[in-house]
Scaffold this motif. Structure first.
Motif, PDB file in Angstrom:
ATOM      1  N   ARG A 171       0.829  -1.191   0.000  1.00 62.77           N
ATOM      2  CA  ARG A 171       0.000   0.000   0.000  1.00 62.77           C
ATOM      3  C   ARG A 171       0.875   1.257   0.000  1.00 62.77           C
ATOM      4  O   ARG A 171       1.789   1.394   0.815  1.00 62.77           O
ATOM      5  N   ALA A 172       0.558   2.188  -0.933  1.00 65.06           N
ATOM      6  CA  ALA A 172       1.204   3.500  -1.003  1.00 65.06           C
ATOM      7  C   ALA A 172       2.725   3.382  -1.062  1.00 65.06           C
ATOM      8  O   ALA A 172       3.441   4.190  -0.492  1.00 65.06           O
ATOM      9  N   GLY A 173       3.218   2.358  -1.761  1.00 60.23           N
ATOM     10  CA  GLY A 173       4.652   2.167  -1.880  1.00 60.23           C
ATOM     11  C   GLY A 173       5.191   2.774  -3.163  1.00 60.23           C
ATOM     12  O   GLY A 173       4.451   3.159  -4.081  1.00 60.23           O
ATOM     13  N   ALA A 174       6.523   2.851  -3.218  1.00 52.63           N
ATOM     14  CA  ALA A 174       7.152   3.380  -4.421  1.00 52.63           C
ATOM     15  C   ALA A 174       6.907   2.485  -5.623  1.00 52.63           C
ATOM     16  O   ALA A 174       6.814   2.965  -6.755  1.00 52.63           O
ATOM     17  N   ALA A 175       6.804   1.165  -5.386  1.00 49.22           N
ATOM     18  CA  ALA A 175       6.569   0.245  -6.504  1.00 49.22           C
ATOM     19  C   ALA A 175       5.227   0.527  -7.168  1.00 49.22           C
ATOM     20  O   ALA A 175       5.122   0.565  -8.402  1.00 49.22           O
ATOM     21  N   GLU A 176       4.185   0.727  -6.363  1.00 44.85           N
ATOM     22  CA  GLU A 176       2.868   1.039  -6.932  1.00 44.85           C
ATOM     23  C   GLU A 176       2.905   2.353  -7.698  1.00 44.85           C
ATOM     24  O   GLU A 176       2.372   2.461  -8.816  1.00 44.85           O
ATOM     25  N   ARG A 177       3.533   3.363  -7.126  1.00 38.92           N
ATOM     26  CA  ARG A 177       3.610   4.661  -7.783  1.00 38.92           C
ATOM     27  C   ARG A 177       4.383   4.567  -9.100  1.00 38.92           C
ATOM     28  O   ARG A 177       3.976   5.143 -10.120  1.00 38.92           O
ATOM     29  N   ASP A 178       5.488   3.821  -9.102  1.00 44.40           N
ATOM     30  CA  ASP A 178       6.285   3.701 -10.328  1.00 44.40           C
ATOM     31  C   ASP A 178       5.504   3.012 -11.433  1.00 44.40           C
ATOM     32  O   ASP A 178       5.502   3.462 -12.592  1.00 44.40           O
ATOM     33  N   VAL A 179       4.829   1.911 -11.083  1.00 40.95           N
ATOM     34  CA  VAL A 179       4.098   1.152 -12.109  1.00 40.95           C
ATOM     35  C   VAL A 179       2.967   1.995 -12.681  1.00 40.95           C
ATOM     36  O   VAL A 179       2.795   2.092 -13.913  1.00 40.95           O
ATOM     37  N   LEU A 180       2.171   2.619 -11.818  1.00 46.80           N
ATOM     38  CA  LEU A 180       1.031   3.385 -12.298  1.00 46.80           C
ATOM     39  C   LEU A 180       1.475   4.594 -13.108  1.00 46.80           C
ATOM     40  O   LEU A 180       0.934   4.866 -14.196  1.00 46.80           O
ATOM     41  N   THR A 181       2.471   5.320 -12.597  1.00 45.96           N
ATOM     42  CA  THR A 181       2.899   6.538 -13.287  1.00 45.96           C
ATOM     43  C   THR A 181       3.509   6.226 -14.647  1.00 45.96           C
ATOM     44  O   THR A 181       3.149   6.838 -15.667  1.00 45.96           O
ATOM     45  N   VAL A 182       4.441   5.284 -14.676  1.00 46.58           N
ATOM     46  CA  VAL A 182       5.123   4.974 -15.934  1.00 46.58           C
ATOM     47  C   VAL A 182       4.149   4.386 -16.952  1.00 46.58           C
ATOM     48  O   VAL A 182       4.154   4.769 -18.139  1.00 46.58           O
ATOM     49  N   ALA A 183       3.282   3.476 -16.517  1.00 44.22           N
ATOM     50  CA  ALA A 183       2.345   2.847 -17.452  1.00 44.22           C
ATOM     51  C   ALA A 183       1.366   3.861 -18.015  1.00 44.22           C
ATOM     52  O   ALA A 183       1.077   3.875 -19.226  1.00 44.22           O
ATOM     53  N   GLN A 184       0.819   4.744 -17.156  1.00 46.87           N
ATOM     54  CA  GLN A 184      -0.148   5.725 -17.648  1.00 46.87           C
ATOM     55  C   GLN A 184       0.510   6.799 -18.501  1.00 46.87           C
ATOM     56  O   GLN A 184      -0.127   7.346 -19.401  1.00 46.87           O
ATOM     57  N   ASN A 185       1.783   7.112 -18.230  1.00 52.71           N
ATOM     58  CA  ASN A 185       2.492   8.039 -19.113  1.00 52.71           C
ATOM     59  C   ASN A 185       2.739   7.427 -20.484  1.00 52.71           C
ATOM     60  O   ASN A 185       2.702   8.123 -21.505  1.00 52.71           O
ATOM     61  N   ARG A 186       2.997   6.133 -20.492  1.00 50.24           N
ATOM     62  CA  ARG A 186       3.257   5.456 -21.770  1.00 50.24           C
ATOM     63  C   ARG A 186       1.965   5.235 -22.544  1.00 50.24           C
ATOM     64  O   ARG A 186       1.935   5.375 -23.766  1.00 50.24           O
ATOM     65  N   TRP A 187       0.900   4.827 -21.843  1.00 54.00           N
ATOM     66  CA  TRP A 187      -0.375   4.550 -22.517  1.00 54.00           C
ATOM     67  C   TRP A 187      -1.502   5.046 -21.607  1.00 54.00           C
ATOM     68  O   TRP A 187      -1.951   4.346 -20.719  1.00 54.00           O
ATOM     69  N   PRO A 188      -1.987   6.268 -21.799  1.00 53.33           N
ATOM     70  CA  PRO A 188      -2.954   6.852 -20.866  1.00 53.33           C
ATOM     71  C   PRO A 188      -4.252   6.066 -20.728  1.00 53.33           C
ATOM     72  O   PRO A 188      -4.933   6.197 -19.709  1.00 53.33           O
ATOM     73  N   ALA A 189      -4.628   5.282 -21.705  1.00 57.24           N
ATOM     74  CA  ALA A 189      -5.905   4.575 -21.648  1.00 57.24           C
ATOM     75  C   ALA A 189      -5.859   3.307 -20.807  1.00 57.24           C
ATOM     76  O   ALA A 189      -6.899   2.666 -20.612  1.00 57.24           O
ATOM     77  N   VAL A 190      -4.707   2.901 -20.302  1.00 56.30           N
ATOM     78  CA  VAL A 190      -4.618   1.657 -19.561  1.00 56.30           C
ATOM     79  C   VAL A 190      -5.361   1.794 -18.231  1.00 56.30           C
ATOM     80  O   VAL A 190      -5.352   2.846 -17.581  1.00 56.30           O
ATOM     81  N   ARG A 191      -6.032   0.716 -17.806  1.00 53.47           N
ATOM     82  CA  ARG A 191      -6.769   0.674 -16.542  1.00 53.47           C
ATOM     83  C   ARG A 191      -6.083  -0.307 -15.595  1.00 53.47           C
ATOM     84  O   ARG A 191      -5.535  -1.323 -16.034  1.00 53.47           O
ATOM     85  N   PHE A 192      -6.163  -0.040 -14.306  1.00 55.96           N
ATOM     86  CA  PHE A 192      -5.529  -0.863 -13.290  1.00 55.96           C
ATOM     87  C   PHE A 192      -6.554  -1.307 -12.254  1.00 55.96           C
ATOM     88  O   PHE A 192      -7.469  -0.545 -11.895  1.00 55.96           O
ATOM     89  N   VAL A 193      -6.382  -2.554 -11.813  1.00 49.20           N
ATOM     90  CA  VAL A 193      -7.078  -3.057 -10.626  1.00 49.20           C
ATOM     91  C   VAL A 193      -5.989  -3.360  -9.614  1.00 49.20           C
ATOM     92  O   VAL A 193      -5.229  -4.318  -9.761  1.00 49.20           O
ATOM     93  N   VAL A 194      -5.894  -2.537  -8.581  1.00 45.75           N
ATOM     94  CA  VAL A 194      -4.800  -2.613  -7.619  1.00 45.75           C
ATOM     95  C   VAL A 194      -5.264  -3.385  -6.396  1.00 45.75           C
ATOM     96  O   VAL A 194      -6.328  -3.104  -5.826  1.00 45.75           O
ATOM     97  N   LYS A 195      -4.457  -4.371  -6.003  1.00 53.46           N
ATOM     98  CA  LYS A 195      -4.678  -5.139  -4.775  1.00 53.46           C
ATOM     99  C   LYS A 195      -3.503  -4.855  -3.850  1.00 53.46           C
ATOM    100  O   LYS A 195      -2.387  -5.316  -4.092  1.00 53.46           O
ATOM    101  N   ASN A 196      -3.762  -4.091  -2.793  1.00 56.19           N
ATOM    102  CA  ASN A 196      -2.716  -3.775  -1.822  1.00 56.19           C
ATOM    103  C   ASN A 196      -2.644  -4.869  -0.770  1.00 56.19           C
ATOM    104  O   ASN A 196      -3.646  -5.194  -0.129  1.00 56.19           O
ATOM    105  N   THR A 197      -1.490  -5.469  -0.639  1.00 54.97           N
ATOM    106  CA  THR A 197      -1.268  -6.548   0.317  1.00 54.97           C
ATOM    107  C   THR A 197       0.036  -6.278   1.053  1.00 54.97           C
ATOM    108  O   THR A 197       0.823  -5.401   0.674  1.00 54.97           O
ATOM    109  N   ALA A 198       0.243  -7.056   2.109  1.00 55.55           N
ATOM    110  CA  ALA A 198       1.554  -7.041   2.753  1.00 55.55           C
ATOM    111  C   ALA A 198       2.556  -7.694   1.811  1.00 55.55           C
ATOM    112  O   ALA A 198       2.263  -8.706   1.163  1.00 55.55           O
TER     113      ALA A 198
END
Length: 438
Positions: A171-198
């Motif tokens: 949850r709220a980690g750098a990995a989540e931020r990197d994946v979402l930011t880079v993917a949406q910058n590359r392809w803005p139409a992409v959708r994500f279903v995020v599952k935050n776990t330990a």
């Protein structure tokens, strides 16, 4: 009759207990709580001392107390066990024990009849070192490799343009931020279903298993990304868990493993369909770069247009060369040339035929003159005559006196007609008489 909490009627339960070999236990003669508690304690006591491995999730060590309380949790299942020990075991540990430490303990299970609780009283605690953890991971790696879970032929290809991406991360980690930011910058139409776990600790594996199963069941999810930032070897242990590795291999959705940094290599990287060096690299792998794709399209269009123009220019040059050839520049020229040649040949043939006719005509005249000169008519005109013997309708030329005996009817042909006569006799000429006659 009333039913107990398990939904089984009391008579049925007493009958099952009686069938299980519990004499004296019935609705009329139930066991007291103390009897059950004592028997449970006796059964547990028969187990003896055991070695148990787990992860410490809770430590309760109060100053001045003679007992330390711990909670030991299974690393692959949501199960835990209460542990008690002498506080000196924790103090004398060569490696300080903290919540999240992997340990192997030796002790004996105890059932406290007064409270009806179960606890493991340990007399030895061994922290699991990095070397031993790595050795266990290597053994598990060999096992999974032998079963074919790392076979490249089993790897599923990633979709070129996924509609929905499942993301399992902290949850709220750098990995989540990197994946979402880079993917949406590359392809803005992409959708994500995020599952935050330990992503570390004793609850990481069960939570990730639940999230993975939920995303794999979702038909809208085209690819799943398992992402976590860097960490120590102990922090990344959940991603080398056997249960998680087998769940990744059994999933029907392509999975990208993006754990830690480039040097980190948990077993999930080997089982997953695609290994990404970092979460940022995973984002680059799952979706194409819109700007790069547009640039590629523009480049391909430019190359196609250049190729088409080059082809048209080559074909136009070929056509120009063909048109510049004499046969196409003046199509009637060859016909005129052939016409002149045919006319020349026709005149030559005519001259040849006429010359031949003249030559043959002259030869025929000469032959006719020769024939006329040596023919019978010319001979008759010079005074000679042809004597023929007439015998009925037949006529025979007289060549000797024997052919016309006396009395024979003769026909004498001269230059201007024929004379009928009869032979009066014959006379043989002698050479002397012949000479005199001449």
């Amino acid at each position: 009759m009333t039913e107990d909490g398990s939904g089984t009627s009391a008579p049925a339960a007493s009958g099952a207990a009686a069938q299980a070999g519990a004499p004296g236990s019935s609705a009329e003669q139930p066991w007291p709580v103390r009897s059950v508690a004592v028997k449970v304690a006796q059964w547990i006591d028969r187990l003896g001392s055991v070695w148990v491995e787990g992860q410490v999730t809770q430590i309760n060590l109060r100053p001045g107390t003679r007992t330390a309380f711990l909670v030991l949790r299974d690393t692959s299942a949501d199960m835990s066990l209460s542990v008690t020990c002498d506080p000196e075991l924790l103090r004398r540990s060569p490696v300080p024990l903290t919540e999240g430490s992997r340990v192997v303990v030796y002790g004996k299970l105890q059932f406290f009849t007064g409270r009806g609780t179960l606890s493991l009283r340990v007399t030895e605690i061994r922290p699991v070192g990095i070397g031993e953890l790595l050795a266990r991971i290597e053994r598990l790696k060999s096992l999974l490799a032998a079963e074919g879970l790392f076979d490249p032929r089993l790897k599923r290809p990633l979709p070129f343009l996924p509609g929905t991406v499942g993301l399992i991360t902290g949850r709220a980690g750098a990995a989540e931020r990197d994946v979402l930011t880079v993917a949406q910058n590359r392809w803005p139409a992409v959708r994500f279903v995020v599952k935050n776990t330990a992503v570390q600790g004793p609850t990481a594996v069960p939570q990730m298993l639940d999230a993975l199963a939920a995303l794999d069941r979702d038909p809208a999810v085209d690819v799943i990304v398992l992402a976590r930032g860097g960490g120590s070897t102990e922090d990344l242990l959940p991603f080398s868990d056997e249960a998680l590795c087998r769940a990744i291999a059994a999933a029907t959705t392509p999975i990208v493993s993006a754990i830690g940094h480039e040097p980190d290599a948990p077993l999930s990287d080997l089982v997953a369909d695609v290994r990404a060096a970092t979460p940022t690299d995973a984002a680059k792998r799952i979706v194409p770069d819109a700007a790069a794709e547009l640039a590629g399209v523009r480049e391909m269009r430019a190359r196609s247009a250049a190729a088409l123009r080059g082809w048209v220019q080559r074909e136009a040059h070929i056509i120009a060369q063909l048109r510049s050839r004499p046969v196409l520049a003046d199509p009637l020229r060859e016909l005129r040339h052939r016409h002149d040649e045919v006319e020349r040949l026709r005149l030559a043939a005519r001259r040849t035929v006429e010359q031949t006719l003249r030559t043959e005509s002259t030869a025929a005249v000469h032959l006719r003159e020769k024939l006329t000169a040596v023919g019978p008519a010319a001979t008759l005109a010079r005074g000679y005559a042809v004597v023929q013997r007439v015998a009925g309708p037949e006529r025979h030329v007289v060549r000797a006196i024997s052919d016309a005996p006396a009395g024979s009817q003769l026909r004498i042909r001269v230059a201007d007609g024929a004379i009928s006569a009869a032979a009066l006799g014959t006379q043989r000429l002698t050479p002397a008489t012949d000479d005199k006659g001449k």
